[in-house]
Design an enzyme around this catalytic site. Structure first.
Site, PDB file in Angstrom:
ATOM      1  CB  CYS A  63      -0.923   0.011   1.219  1.00 54.30           C
ATOM      2  SG  CYS A  63      -1.971   1.499   1.267  1.00 54.30           S
TER       3      CYS A  63
ATOM      4  CB  CYS B  41      -0.292   2.433   4.274  1.00 59.02           C
ATOM      5  SG  CYS B  41      -2.102   2.350   4.369  1.00 59.02           S
TER       6      CYS B  41
END
Length: 188
Positions: A147, A150
């Site tokens: 991700c 993130c």
């Protein structure tokens, strides 16, 4: 079932050496890298405790039982129950967040970015351990789960907390090697 498999089923993996011994020949580089990335590298600024935590959070993320058992056997004594719970929390909360925020990032529709997530994430604000350590663990998990949104958020937090770029890189190398060890054991 051969004797090696039987021995593993009966005795399990107790530590890092057991894990290294079981890695197949095609994973020779991973075997060598396991030894090097789990050592303190002065230029990274990461402590032995942080390195162990990153390795365990990464192992939990792989969900590969032998890797988890080996790294727990190697490092579990360095953590109390609260700290172990935080490591597992980093793996699980990022398991949720990495899916959600990767979707928000990849969908290419700004309306989704403006919508509230509506997901409980209290552990991030109050992980029960040092905040920077939790962020390092979450960074490693986010790298394994892929991700980008993130990863960027956790890198910003750990750098703001004083972790150097070499420390960030070392964290990601640990996650990469632990993940590769898990993959090697799954494709034997």
């Amino acid at each position: 079932m051969n004797i090696k498999d039987l021995k593993r089923d009966v005795f399990g993996f107790k530590n890092l050496e057991d894990l290294r011994a079981e890695l197949p020949a095609f994973a020779k580089d991973i075997k060598l890298n396991l030894s090097s990335v789990l050592r303190v590298a002065p230029e990274s600024g990461l402590s032995e405790h942080q390195i162990a935590g990153i390795a365990l959070a990464s192992a939990y993320t792989t969900r590969q039982h032998d890797v988890i058992a080996a790294l727990e056997g190697e490092f579990k004594d360095q953590f109390d129950d609260t700290q172990l719970a935080a490591l597992k929390s980093a793996a699980t909360i990022m398991g949720m967040n990495n899916i959600y925020y990767r979707f928000v990032h990849l969908v290419e529709d700004a309306e989704y970015q403006r919508m509230p997530a509506g997901l409980r994430m209290n552990v991030i604000g109050s992980p029960g351990i040092d905040k920077i350590d939790f962020e390092l663990y979450s960074l490693a998990v986010s790298a394994i789960n892929g991700c980008g949104m993130c990863i960027e958020a956790h890198v910003a937090q750990v750098e703001k907390g004083g972790v150097s770029k070499a420390g960030v890189q070392h964290s990601i190398k640990i996650a990469a090697v632990v993940n590769a060890a898990a993959q090697a054991l799954e494709i034997i």
